[in-house]
Write an enzyme that holds these catalytic residues in place. Structure first.
Site, PDB file in Angstrom:
ATOM      1  N   ASP A  23       0.852  -1.197   0.000  1.00 56.46           N
ATOM      2  CA  ASP A  23       0.000   0.000   0.000  1.00 56.46           C
ATOM      3  C   ASP A  23       0.885   1.242   0.000  1.00 56.46           C
ATOM      4  O   ASP A  23       1.811   1.341   0.814  1.00 56.46           O
ATOM      5  CB  ASP A  23      -0.855   0.044   1.276  1.00 56.46           C
ATOM      6  CG  ASP A  23      -2.119  -0.784   1.169  1.00 56.46           C
ATOM      7  OD1 ASP A  23      -2.279  -1.494   0.157  1.00 56.46           O
ATOM      8  OD2 ASP A  23      -2.943  -0.715   2.097  1.00 56.46           O
ATOM      9  N   GLY A  63      -3.159  -7.451   8.152  1.00 53.52           N
ATOM     10  CA  GLY A  63      -2.510  -7.703   9.435  1.00 53.52           C
ATOM     11  C   GLY A  63      -1.049  -8.104   9.354  1.00 53.52           C
ATOM     12  O   GLY A  63      -0.415  -8.351  10.383  1.00 53.52           O
ATOM     13  N   GLY A  90      -5.351  -2.979   8.748  1.00 54.69           N
ATOM     14  CA  GLY A  90      -5.026  -1.820   9.568  1.00 54.69           C
ATOM     15  C   GLY A  90      -4.833  -2.120  11.044  1.00 54.69           C
ATOM     16  O   GLY A  90      -4.754  -1.208  11.847  1.00 54.69           O
ATOM     17  N   ARG A 143      -6.718 -20.449   6.907  1.00 60.15           N
ATOM     18  CA  ARG A 143      -6.967 -21.825   7.384  1.00 60.15           C
ATOM     19  C   ARG A 143      -8.362 -22.283   6.968  1.00 60.15           C
ATOM     20  O   ARG A 143      -8.557 -23.430   6.589  1.00 60.15           O
ATOM     21  CB  ARG A 143      -6.824 -21.906   8.902  1.00 60.15           C
ATOM     22  CG  ARG A 143      -5.386 -21.969   9.369  1.00 60.15           C
ATOM     23  CD  ARG A 143      -5.303 -22.654  10.736  1.00 60.15           C
ATOM     24  NE  ARG A 143      -3.944 -22.667  11.267  1.00 60.15           N
ATOM     25  CZ  ARG A 143      -3.029 -23.586  10.949  1.00 60.15           C
ATOM     26  NH1 ARG A 143      -3.342 -24.557  10.105  1.00 60.15           N
ATOM     27  NH2 ARG A 143      -1.826 -23.537  11.465  1.00 60.15           N
ATOM     28  N   GLY A 192      -0.390  -3.721   3.890  1.00 58.54           N
ATOM     29  CA  GLY A 192      -1.067  -2.431   3.857  1.00 58.54           C
ATOM     30  C   GLY A 192      -0.334  -1.432   4.714  1.00 58.54           C
ATOM     31  O   GLY A 192       0.658  -0.836   4.311  1.00 58.54           O
ATOM     32  N   SER A 193      -0.815  -1.282   5.947  1.00 58.52           N
ATOM     33  CA  SER A 193      -0.235  -0.295   6.849  1.00 58.52           C
ATOM     34  C   SER A 193       1.117  -0.748   7.380  1.00 58.52           C
ATOM     35  O   SER A 193       1.884   0.071   7.889  1.00 58.52           O
ATOM     36  CB  SER A 193      -1.199  -0.078   8.016  1.00 58.52           C
ATOM     37  OG  SER A 193      -2.538  -0.056   7.537  1.00 58.52           O
ATOM     38  N   LYS A 217      -8.236   0.675  -5.272  1.00 60.19           N
ATOM     39  CA  LYS A 217      -9.423   0.104  -4.636  1.00 60.19           C
ATOM     40  C   LYS A 217     -10.706   0.816  -5.038  1.00 60.19           C
ATOM     41  O   LYS A 217     -10.754   2.041  -5.105  1.00 60.19           O
ATOM     42  CB  LYS A 217      -9.295   0.214  -3.111  1.00 60.19           C
ATOM     43  CG  LYS A 217      -8.251  -0.699  -2.494  1.00 60.19           C
ATOM     44  CD  LYS A 217      -8.284  -0.565  -0.973  1.00 60.19           C
ATOM     45  CE  LYS A 217      -7.062  -1.176  -0.300  1.00 60.19           C
ATOM     46  NZ  LYS A 217      -7.054  -2.629  -0.342  1.00 60.19           N
TER      47      LYS A 217
END
Lengths: 196, 294
Positions: free
Chosen positions: B24, B214, B153, B165, B235-236, B81
């Site tokens: 990102d 995550g 995030g 999973r 992402g973050s 996005k």
């Protein structure tokens, strides 16, 4: 087919990119396959496939792993190499300098302009159906040295070339069910085995 | 004969991103840093998920000027996005010639019943999924790549692990069913029987499966790759950390060498602080993003 101990051992560069599809295809043709991420993985290979992916990512990885010199030695030794898309770019003058061509990256444009087209490749599709070639943000060859044989073109630009035991195409034969180019590559590998 | 934008061409780009990291970025400068660190693609957006979470309000498609700036800054694929169901945003992104559209739960959904008909577009789509049924519904709508959703995030990997999973486990379970039972499974999964049959036969999705939501460390990347992800979205996790450039390189290295703990260990050394994290378990229901999408 199941690989026998006599089956050729082919390395597939697995730094990043479409290596899984190449592996499936090579195994289907009876080859033994090893993923290549470090110089040690090159030991004993009889052929090397360089898949598509992002050439900037791969360039950094080659540097990080110290793969450039061992790869040059492998090619100098006559080991056949098959590069597809970014794999072709990695072999060119501006990258590893193994193949005497210069590529133009993303030559056909962004993903919106990616396409499939029918292609005849001499020595591979002679008297047969053309290959359905899948071009994805594909490069083309903008300069080729005298020892480079151009095998196929799209819009007047070379998209398949051969120089001795180096075979490079700007499309993705591994994404189709057409095994003819991989089979041709394995023939180069077996021919070299016969020469030694 | 030449055909543009066939499904093979769309899923083919996803195939080329395998083994890589999609990062990102919110500025052309960040995009350059990502490219120079080895990103296989960038996701252009105005705010990373951690900031969307903090700021609240409606999260929408990014400013086209900002997306164009990033397209000019890098040569790797640029994704962007659109809101779930917001096909007009997707049309705008296609007009901008982004390389991949993420119909994303990170943005505020625009349609509470329908996802975008992705077959109507020439640009490929990636969609999030928390389980196999959701993944197959998105594929039936034309998605060329699936990413497990995780909880964007947060810097907490637990939801990504749960979703991977779940998807992989359900794929394995389908492999044990006979033809008659597959019809029942298709009904339970609320997914087309043809796709259910494909998964049962091949033991994989018909499109690449990536992981998102995550991932904050090299070991996180290794974990999800070992759980069956074929590439990772961060992402973050990068630009909200103390040393984005180093962390980006480290996550790229760990993604390539995910099966080699010594290399993951080396990549993890001295990276400074990871992003400020939130434990998903402590979030309110209304703060969770993964439940968006149907």
């Amino acid at each position: 087919m199941t690989a026998t101990t006599d089956a050729p051992l082919i390395g597939v560069v697995a730094l990043q990119g479409g290596f899984a599809a190449h592996e499936r295809m090579l195994r289907g043709l009876g080859a033994r396959v090893r993923e290549v991420r470090t110089p040690a993985d090159l030991e004993g290979l009889e052929g090397l496939v360089w898949p598509g992916g992002e050439s900037t990512t791969m360039t950094l990885a080659v540097e990080r792993e110290g793969l450039a010199e061992p790869l040059r030695a492998l090619v100098a030794d006559g080991t056949p190499v098959f590069g597809t898309c970014a794999g072709m770019i990695m072999l060119d003058r501006a990258h590893l300098g193994l193949l005497d061509v210069l590529c133009r990256r993303n030559a056909f444009g962004r993903q919106l302009h990616s396409f499939e087209a029918d292609l005849h490749v001499p020595g591979v599709t002679d008297g047969q159906e053309p290959i359905r070639a899948v071009f994805i943000r594909a490069p083309w060859v903008r300069e080729a040295g005298p020892d480079v044989e151009v095998l196929a073109e799209v819009d007047g630009h070379p998209v398949a070339v051969r120089q001795g035991n180096l075979l490079a195409v700007s499309f993705h034969p591994e994404l189709s069910d057409d095994v003819r180019l991989h089979r041709r590559f394995l023939e180069l590998v077996l021919a070299r085995r016969g020469d030694r | 004969m030449r055909d543009e934008s066939t499904f093979r061409v769309k899923a083919g780009l996803a195939e080329m991103l395998k083994g890589g990291v999609i990062m990102d970025v919110v500025t052309p400068e960040q995009a350059k840093i990502a490219e120079e660190a080895g990103a296989a693609a960038v996701m252009a957006l105005e705010r990373v998920p951690a900031d969307i979470r903090r700021d609240g309000g409606v999260a929408r498609m990014s400013d086209p000027a900002m997306i164009k700036g990033i397209q000019e800054a890098v040569s790797i694929p640029v994704m962007a996005k659109a809101r779930i169901g917001h096909f007009a945003e997707a049309q705008v992104l296609e007009a901008l010639e982004v390389d991949f559209i993420d119909e994303s739960e990170v943005l505020t959904p625009a349609d509470e019943a329908h996802h975008i008909d992705k077959w109507a577009f020439k640009v490929p789509f990636v969609c999030g999924a928390t389980n196999l049924g959701e993944a197959l519904r998105r594929i039936s709508e034309g998605a060329a790549m699936i990413r497990s959703k995780g909880e964007a995030g947060t810097g907490d990997i637990v939801e990504a692990v749960r979703h991977l999973r779940s998807i992989r486990g359900e794929i394995r379970r389908l492999g044990t069913l006979d033809e008659m039972e597959l019809y029942g499974a298709a009904k339970e999964l609320r997914a087309p029987i043809e796709l259910v049959r494909f998964v049962a036969r091949e033991g994989r999705l018909p499109v690449p499966l990536f992981c998102a939501g995550g991932i904050a460390t090299p070991a996180d990347a290794s974990l999800v790759m070992q759980l069956g992800a074929e590439a990772v979205f961060v992402g973050s996790g990068i630009f909200k950390s103390e040393d984005p450039e180093r962390r980006a390189r480290a996550i790229v290295e760990a993604t390539t060498h995910y099966q080699d703990p010594a290399r993951v260990a080396k990549a993890s050394e001295g990276l400074g602080a990871a992003m400020e994290s939130l434990e998903t378990r402590t979030l309110e229901e209304s703060q969770l993003l993964a439940g968006r999408g149907w």
